[in-house]
Design a protein around this motif. Structure first.
Motif, PDB file in Angstrom:
ATOM      1  N   PRO A 364       0.799  -1.242   0.000  1.00  0.00           N
ATOM      2  CA  PRO A 364       0.000   0.000   0.000  1.00  0.00           C
ATOM      3  C   PRO A 364       0.827   1.285   0.000  1.00  0.00           C
ATOM      4  O   PRO A 364       0.512   2.210  -0.740  1.00  0.00           O
ATOM      5  CB  PRO A 364      -0.822  -0.108   1.286  1.00  0.00           C
ATOM      6  CG  PRO A 364      -0.908  -1.573   1.566  1.00  0.00           C
ATOM      7  CD  PRO A 364       0.337  -2.204   1.016  1.00  0.00           C
ATOM      8  N   ASN A 365       1.926   1.350   0.764  1.00  0.00           N
ATOM      9  CA  ASN A 365       2.679   2.602   0.822  1.00  0.00           C
ATOM     10  C   ASN A 365       3.834   2.678  -0.171  1.00  0.00           C
ATOM     11  O   ASN A 365       4.635   3.603  -0.132  1.00  0.00           O
ATOM     12  CB  ASN A 365       3.189   2.853   2.238  1.00  0.00           C
ATOM     13  CG  ASN A 365       2.051   3.267   3.155  1.00  0.00           C
ATOM     14  OD1 ASN A 365       1.314   4.207   2.850  1.00  0.00           O
ATOM     15  ND2 ASN A 365       1.866   2.544   4.251  1.00  0.00           N
ATOM     16  N   TYR A 366       3.923   1.679  -1.039  1.00  0.00           N
ATOM     17  CA  TYR A 366       5.013   1.661  -2.023  1.00  0.00           C
ATOM     18  C   TYR A 366       4.506   1.452  -3.454  1.00  0.00           C
ATOM     19  O   TYR A 366       5.240   1.651  -4.402  1.00  0.00           O
ATOM     20  CB  TYR A 366       6.022   0.552  -1.687  1.00  0.00           C
ATOM     21  CG  TYR A 366       6.607   0.703  -0.299  1.00  0.00           C
ATOM     22  CD1 TYR A 366       7.791   1.400  -0.095  1.00  0.00           C
ATOM     23  CD2 TYR A 366       5.946   0.190   0.812  1.00  0.00           C
ATOM     24  CE1 TYR A 366       8.307   1.582   1.187  1.00  0.00           C
ATOM     25  CE2 TYR A 366       6.451   0.358   2.094  1.00  0.00           C
ATOM     26  CZ  TYR A 366       7.624   1.056   2.274  1.00  0.00           C
ATOM     27  OH  TYR A 366       8.126   1.243   3.531  1.00  0.00           O
ATOM     28  N   THR A 367       3.254   1.058  -3.611  1.00  0.00           N
ATOM     29  CA  THR A 367       2.778   0.756  -4.961  1.00  0.00           C
ATOM     30  C   THR A 367       2.753   2.012  -5.827  1.00  0.00           C
ATOM     31  O   THR A 367       2.552   3.115  -5.321  1.00  0.00           O
ATOM     32  CB  THR A 367       1.363   0.131  -4.932  1.00  0.00           C
ATOM     33  OG1 THR A 367       0.966  -0.130  -6.279  1.00  0.00           O
ATOM     34  CG2 THR A 367       0.336   1.063  -4.306  1.00  0.00           C
ATOM     35  N   THR A 368       2.984   1.823  -7.127  1.00  0.00           N
ATOM     36  CA  THR A 368       2.865   2.968  -8.050  1.00  0.00           C
ATOM     37  C   THR A 368       1.838   2.650  -9.119  1.00  0.00           C
ATOM     38  O   THR A 368       1.786   3.299 -10.153  1.00  0.00           O
ATOM     39  CB  THR A 368       4.215   3.251  -8.736  1.00  0.00           C
ATOM     40  OG1 THR A 368       4.649   2.039  -9.366  1.00  0.00           O
ATOM     41  CG2 THR A 368       5.260   3.704  -7.744  1.00  0.00           C
ATOM     42  N   SER A 649       8.124  -1.523   6.190  1.00  0.00           N
ATOM     43  CA  SER A 649       8.478  -1.896   4.823  1.00  0.00           C
ATOM     44  C   SER A 649       8.598  -3.406   4.718  1.00  0.00           C
ATOM     45  O   SER A 649       8.508  -4.120   5.715  1.00  0.00           O
ATOM     46  CB  SER A 649       9.822  -1.269   4.463  1.00  0.00           C
ATOM     47  OG  SER A 649      10.857  -1.937   5.167  1.00  0.00           O
ATOM     48  N   SER A 650       8.830  -3.870   3.495  1.00  0.00           N
ATOM     49  CA  SER A 650       9.156  -5.290   3.333  1.00  0.00           C
ATOM     50  C   SER A 650      10.554  -5.490   3.925  1.00  0.00           C
ATOM     51  O   SER A 650      11.267  -4.525   4.192  1.00  0.00           O
ATOM     52  CB  SER A 650       9.171  -5.650   1.850  1.00  0.00           C
ATOM     53  OG  SER A 650      10.183  -4.915   1.196  1.00  0.00           O
ATOM     54  N   LEU A 651      10.946  -6.748   4.097  1.00  0.00           N
ATOM     55  CA  LEU A 651      12.236  -7.002   4.752  1.00  0.00           C
ATOM     56  C   LEU A 651      13.363  -6.871   3.732  1.00  0.00           C
ATOM     57  O   LEU A 651      13.953  -7.841   3.296  1.00  0.00           O
ATOM     58  CB  LEU A 651      12.225  -8.390   5.396  1.00  0.00           C
ATOM     59  CG  LEU A 651      12.937  -8.390   6.749  1.00  0.00           C
ATOM     60  CD1 LEU A 651      12.436  -9.507   7.628  1.00  0.00           C
ATOM     61  CD2 LEU A 651      14.439  -8.472   6.590  1.00  0.00           C
ATOM     62  N   GLU A 653      16.618  -4.036   2.491  1.00  0.00           N
ATOM     63  CA  GLU A 653      17.343  -2.775   2.714  1.00  0.00           C
ATOM     64  C   GLU A 653      17.597  -2.061   1.391  1.00  0.00           C
ATOM     65  O   GLU A 653      17.192  -0.921   1.195  1.00  0.00           O
ATOM     66  CB  GLU A 653      18.688  -3.031   3.424  1.00  0.00           C
ATOM     67  CG  GLU A 653      18.573  -3.333   4.900  1.00  0.00           C
ATOM     68  CD  GLU A 653      18.272  -4.799   5.172  1.00  0.00           C
ATOM     69  OE1 GLU A 653      17.587  -5.091   6.176  1.00  0.00           O
ATOM     70  OE2 GLU A 653      18.717  -5.661   4.373  1.00  0.00           O
ATOM     71  N   PHE A 654      18.271  -2.748   0.468  1.00  0.00           N
ATOM     72  CA  PHE A 654      18.639  -2.174  -0.826  1.00  0.00           C
ATOM     73  C   PHE A 654      17.408  -1.572  -1.518  1.00  0.00           C
ATOM     74  O   PHE A 654      17.378  -0.386  -1.880  1.00  0.00           O
ATOM     75  CB  PHE A 654      19.253  -3.309  -1.665  1.00  0.00           C
ATOM     76  CG  PHE A 654      19.967  -2.894  -2.929  1.00  0.00           C
ATOM     77  CD1 PHE A 654      19.798  -1.643  -3.502  1.00  0.00           C
ATOM     78  CD2 PHE A 654      20.825  -3.796  -3.556  1.00  0.00           C
ATOM     79  CE1 PHE A 654      20.455  -1.294  -4.674  1.00  0.00           C
ATOM     80  CE2 PHE A 654      21.498  -3.461  -4.729  1.00  0.00           C
ATOM     81  CZ  PHE A 654      21.308  -2.212  -5.287  1.00  0.00           C
ATOM     82  N   GLY A 655      16.374  -2.384  -1.676  1.00  0.00           N
ATOM     83  CA  GLY A 655      15.187  -1.932  -2.408  1.00  0.00           C
ATOM     84  C   GLY A 655      14.489  -0.768  -1.734  1.00  0.00           C
ATOM     85  O   GLY A 655      14.147   0.229  -2.368  1.00  0.00           O
ATOM     86  N   VAL A 656      14.306  -0.863  -0.414  1.00  0.00           N
ATOM     87  CA  VAL A 656      13.512   0.166   0.275  1.00  0.00           C
ATOM     88  C   VAL A 656      14.298   1.470   0.423  1.00  0.00           C
ATOM     89  O   VAL A 656      13.756   2.554   0.209  1.00  0.00           O
ATOM     90  CB  VAL A 656      13.011  -0.353   1.639  1.00  0.00           C
ATOM     91  CG1 VAL A 656      12.259   0.736   2.384  1.00  0.00           C
ATOM     92  CG2 VAL A 656      12.109  -1.571   1.432  1.00  0.00           C
ATOM     93  N   LEU A 657      15.595   1.381   0.733  1.00  0.00           N
ATOM     94  CA  LEU A 657      16.380   2.617   0.832  1.00  0.00           C
ATOM     95  C   LEU A 657      16.428   3.300  -0.541  1.00  0.00           C
ATOM     96  O   LEU A 657      16.293   4.526  -0.648  1.00  0.00           O
ATOM     97  CB  LEU A 657      17.800   2.330   1.333  1.00  0.00           C
ATOM     98  CG  LEU A 657      18.706   3.566   1.437  1.00  0.00           C
ATOM     99  CD1 LEU A 657      18.116   4.618   2.386  1.00  0.00           C
ATOM    100  CD2 LEU A 657      20.111   3.198   1.889  1.00  0.00           C
ATOM    101  N   GLY A 658      16.588   2.505  -1.597  1.00  0.00           N
ATOM    102  CA  GLY A 658      16.578   3.083  -2.956  1.00  0.00           C
ATOM    103  C   GLY A 658      15.256   3.781  -3.241  1.00  0.00           C
ATOM    104  O   GLY A 658      15.218   4.872  -3.812  1.00  0.00           O
ATOM    105  N   PHE A 659      14.167   3.149  -2.839  1.00  0.00           N
ATOM    106  CA  PHE A 659      12.826   3.720  -3.040  1.00  0.00           C
ATOM    107  C   PHE A 659      12.712   5.070  -2.331  1.00  0.00           C
ATOM    108  O   PHE A 659      12.267   6.065  -2.906  1.00  0.00           O
ATOM    109  CB  PHE A 659      11.783   2.745  -2.481  1.00  0.00           C
ATOM    110  CG  PHE A 659      10.351   3.164  -2.703  1.00  0.00           C
ATOM    111  CD1 PHE A 659       9.622   2.652  -3.761  1.00  0.00           C
ATOM    112  CD2 PHE A 659       9.717   4.056  -1.836  1.00  0.00           C
ATOM    113  CE1 PHE A 659       8.289   3.019  -3.959  1.00  0.00           C
ATOM    114  CE2 PHE A 659       8.394   4.431  -2.029  1.00  0.00           C
ATOM    115  CZ  PHE A 659       7.672   3.916  -3.097  1.00  0.00           C
TER     116      PHE A 659
END
Length: 968
Positions: A364-368, A649-651, A653-659
């Motif tokens: 929900p908080n990351y979908t585009t 967030s999902s578990l 680091e790389f993906g979420v920090l990049g986001f």
């Protein structure tokens, strides 16, 4: 006449016979009311007896087998599709595409069969007419085994599969009219001649050309045109280097003269006041953004995000930036802003961040609302063959985890490429989920133009040498069709050639325009060369009281957990009395006051809603209904529910920090934060720190105010729960340790000229001010915070409300107002000159409280302790103020971390520079107290930890002079 349903009693099942009778009645009443193919059918069959050779006794058994055969094509037709332009790929055709497997023989080919299944689309829909087996098979082959291989039967939802079947299983194959074909031809000529032109002008330059995959350009342009027709207004693109210059020139419409100028060595912009040009980057990494018209007469905004050579690292950044665009443009149904990611075949299958990014797509908080992925599939990764590069059959198989449809398309068939790209745009706008186009092409040259591919792929390159280009193939096709003449093609070619040459001449005098990079939201922000004054971050007391009440009040009928209720009662008490505000309260006030001022606040990371250490509780759960309530969503009247976003967030680091990084780059008026579960785990995102956050502004002139919270501190929790690796962030900072910069407050540009800020804050009020400082300034810099663990509930780690406000005379208010303190001086009311102090201990972070306790215990009044709250950039002015205050003190740096970690190696040379400038000694006069050098960050034994910690604190406060560096 005999009703159709009685022709043979074995004719399919009941529903179909009823359906046929209805259709027949409708036809008898009005032949035009049914499809013309049914009209022909009824004309032929009405009145004919049951012995008619037409439908010759189709049994239920045969109907079932026929359904299975159609399904086999839907599931496995792509295995027989002609996807490889080089014809090298040897694939076994699955048995289940063979009619013989289903008991059909040559003799059945001209028998007619009826196919019809309730609630199905495409070939199996009930309104398709009776056909011979031969024509059914021919159309199945055309639809599923031509230049496009469709993979979609892994999708669980019937309506999505039916929608695709309707698009794929059309009664006749898809054809473009002459007008469309001319546009496609024009775009393919541009794509091809652009590369040829670069190749002739710069024969030895690395440009990672698109030769062998030129159809990407017409494909993307048609995709964007179609997307614009369906309501898309802005597209954010992320892509690797292959074909990037072609996309920049032909799709994004970056001025060709600028591209050519960069090829000729590229001039740095000159003679502009306050112009920061950074260190630059190679041309195939740069980004840009432009508005361009579409074929349908709309305008579309395209931005290509700058990226490093680390393949796929830009994926989450693009998606985050797209999500931010959706927030700022109130694009609630996510149809106006879209992300398009272009991948390589090797990296799409090989890089883990691809999967991390795909898995943000429906959160929900990351979908585009769906990303379109285009894989430029060269069928080789640098020198590695697919069989050595992946375990799955296709490089795109990772996307099946997401129920995304995958369209494999032969890159030599430009019309098929265009069709697949348009279909992808339609899918995204219809179902708001990810879709993949796998463009199977080849690389005419090596990995780059000066690389020799025949060393490792001799067979492939022998074929490529004699293989016609996509343009030659399309040209011949159009000439054969007679729709286009040789002259037409010559004219387009001539036009393109003229423009390329004109732009080449113009490039010789091209002067880069002042930063063509800042989006509208960023106008007025200062570059590192322009002085930006420091602003206050204190807030009026009445505002603090009001927002404090708002964020500590829960709805009357809400039933929180007992312990959480108590936390909120204590917070209300803090606001009421104005005393004892703890860390979580300081943070909540920073968020709330920024919201009141109209800023967007977003915090994301693993378990951030409650907080790893159960301190934040920003989302409260009703213990009976499970309902959630977030007090910070109710700071202002009718607050937009996304204005304050806190999200587990999902578990990853790389993906979420990049986001979050991408999100922070869109608009400066937002506080965007990522918190690691423990600072120790942040290195899962090391590429984002190294390639983007620390160096993005220098390479690409992109500012970001992203805040990274990294829990750090030695509490005896072992090697993975003690250290956020402070030393790494300090080592990556670009300030010179041997030069004291201008420190006068009116002229100071120290932070602006540094690549980022690293702080280790020790009071709730200072944390409040450092977060607010991120927004209350005329530039943006990343902020790395070593955030506390045991200070969250420490009895002495409290601040009074008076330290948050802007009232003169209150603690923290100085000549300029209330601000973040880069250094906190000794708290023992020392005067400006204290000759009797024998030791000045400098430290950072929570070890201060342990040192202070030890000092009180021993009544060691001859020791002063100062906290360096901002480590980078180094507060030379304040350090020198303290050195002057204690002229006779020995200088000690005390830290909990081992000597090869922590801040020591960063602080020591800078502290020495400050001392030398005052004639207070040199590097050799600095005493180190802390743990000995170590490979592991911390001991795993609690008893050893306690012993070490006690010893280092005692050493720092000991009455005897400290003669040498002391390691514990």
């Amino acid at each position: 006449p005999v009703p159709l349903s009685k022709l043979t009693d074995s004719f399919l099942d009941g529903t179909s016979s009823v359906y046929l009778e209805e259709l027949q009645r409708a036809w008898e009443a009005d032949p035009d009311s049914v499809d013309e193919s049914w009209d022909n059918f009824f004309r032929n069959f009405i009145g004919q007896a049951a012995t008619s050779p037409g439908i010759s006794g189709q049994t239920i058994q045969e109907s079932m087998r026929l359904l299975l055969l159609v399904r086999a094509y839907q599931v496995n037709g792509h295995m027989k599709a002609k996807l490889d332009p080089l014809g090298l790929e040897e694939r076994e055709i699955p048995d289940d595409l063979d009619p013989a497997l289903y008991g059909f023989t040559e003799a059945d080919l001209d028998r007619e069969f009826f196919l019809g299944v309730w609630r199905m689309a495409g070939f199996l829909s009930e309104n398709r007419p009776v056909q011979t087996l031969r024509s059914i098979l021919t159309r199945l082959e055309q639809a599923y085994c031509g230049s496009i291989g469709f993979e979609y039967m892994h999708i669980a939802e019937r309506d999505k599969c039916n929608w695709l079947r309707d698009k794929i299983e059309t009664p006749t194959p898809m054809q473009y009219n002459r007008q469309r074909r001319e546009v496609i031809l024009d775009r393919l000529i541009w794509s091809t001649q652009f590369e040829n032109f670069l190749a002739t002008k710069w024969t030895t330059a690395k440009r990672f050309g698109l030769e062998g995959g030129e159809t990407l350009i017409p494909g993307m342009k048609e995709m964007f045109d179609r997307a614009a027709d369906l309501g898309v207004e802005s597209i954010v693109i992320g892509m690797p280097h292959r074909g990037r210059l072609n996309v920049l020139g032909n799709v994004v419409r970056k001025p060709l003269r600028q591209i050519f100028s960069e090829f000729s060595g590229g001039t740095r912009p000159v003679d502009e006041v306050g112009l920061y040009t950074g260190t630059g980057d190679v041309k195939y990494h740069l980004g840009t953004s432009y508005d361009r018209p579409t074929r349908g007469g709309k305008r579309i905004h395209l931005s290509l995000v700058a990226n490093p050579s680390h393949l796929e690292a830009v994926d989450p950044v693009v998606v985050g930036k797209t999500r931010a665009k959706q927030y700022y443009s109130n694009d609630e149904d996510r149809t106006k802003n879209m992300a398009v990611l272009i991948h390589g075949d090797g990296s799409f299958a090989g890089q883990g961040v691809v999967y991390e990014t795909l898995h943000l797509s429906a959160l929900p908080n990351y979908t585009t609302g769906g990303t379109i992925h285009i894989v430029v599939n060269n069928q080789v990764a640098f020198t590695t063959d697919p069989r050595a590069g992946r375990s799955s059959q296709y490089c795109t198989d990772v996307a099946k985890a997401l129920d995304a449809p995958i369209f494999h398309v032969n890159g030599d068939d430009v019309e098929a490429v265009v069709h697949a790209c348009e279909l992808a745009a339609e899918w995204r706008q219809t179902f708001h989920s990810d879709v993949v186009v796998d463009l199977v092409c080849y690389r005419r040259f090596g990995h780059n133009e000066i690389d020799e591919p025949s060393f490792t792929q001799p067979k492939m390159y022998k074929i490529i040498r004699n293989h016609p280009s996509a343009l030659q193939i399309y040209r011949n096709k159009l000439l054969e069709s007679g729709q286009v003449t040789d002259d037409d093609i010559g004219n387009i070619s001539q036009k393109v050639s003229t423009i390329l040459n004109e732009e080449f001449l113009a490039s010789k005098d091209y002067v880069p325009k002042r930063r063509d990079w800042l989006s509208a939201y960023w106008t007025g922000f200062k570059s590192p060369e322009q002085i930006s004054r420091v602003r206050n971050t204190g807030v009026k007391p009445e505002i603090l009281k009001n927002v404090g009440k708002a964020i500590t009040t829960l709805p009357d009928n809400f039933k929180p957990h007992r312990a959480v209720k108590k936390v909120y009662e204590q917070r209300a008490q803090m606001i009421e009395t104005g005393e004892g505000l703890d860390w979580a309260m300081g943070e909540a006030l920073a968020f709330a006051t920024l919201l009141v001022e109209g800023n967007h606040v977003r915090l994301s990371g693993q378990d951030v809603e409650r907080g790893t250490f159960s301190h934040r509780h920003s989302v409260i759960h009703d213990q009976e209904t499970g309902e959630q309530y977030c007090p910070l969503d109710h700071v202002i009247i009718n607050q937009n529910e996304e204005m304050f976003t806190v999200s587990n967030s999902s578990l990853s680091e790389f993906g979420v920090l990049g986001f979050e990084l991408g999100y922070s780059m869109e608009n400066p008026n937002s506080l965007v934060m990522w918190e690691a579960q423990f600072g120790d785990f942040a290195n899962g995102a090391q590429v984002i720190f190294d390639q983007f956050i620390s160096s993005g502004e220098a390479k690409w002139l992109r500012q970001t105010g992203l805040v990274v919270l990294l829990p750090h501190g030695y509490d005896g929790q072992g090697p993975e729960h003690s250290s956020a690796r402070l030393e790494r962030y300090l080592q990556m900072s670009d300030d010179n340790p041997f030069v004291i910069p201008e420190m006068d407050t009116t002229l100071r540009k120290q932070i602006q000229e540094c690549n980022w800020q690293v702080v280790n804050v020790t009071t709730p009020a200072n944390y409040f001010h450092v977060l607010r400082r991120q927004i209350h300034r005329e530039f943006r810099k990343p902020l790395i915070v070593m955030s506390p663990k045991n200070l969250l509930r420490h009895k002495d780690c409290k601040s009074n409300l008076s330290e948050f406000d802007d009232v003169q005379g209150h603690p923290g208010f100085d000549k300029q107002g209330t601000r973040f303190k880069r250094l906190i001086k000794d708290q023992n009311m020392h005067s400006d000159l204290e000759e009797g102090i024998r030791r000045l201990v400098l430290c950072s972070g929570k070890v201060y409280y342990e040192l202070d306790d030890e000092r009180k215990k021993n009544n060691a009044t001859g020791v002063a302790i100062c906290r360096v709250e901002q480590l980078c950039p180094f507060p030379y002015d304040l350090i020198q103020r303290e050195l002057k205050r204690y002229p006779n003190a020995e200088i000690v740096w005390c830290q909990e971390e081992p000597m090869n970690m922590g801040a020591y190696n960063y602080i020591a040379p800078r502290l020495a520079t400050a001392m030398t400038a005052l004639g207070r000694g040199t590097f050799d006069d600095i005493r180190y107290i802390g743990r000995a050098p170590s490979a592991s960050t911390a001991t795993g034994f609690y008893s050893v930890h306690v012993k070490e910690q006690t010893e280092l604190v005692q050493k720092a406060i000991q009455p005897e002079p400290i003669k040498t560096n002391t390691t514990i």
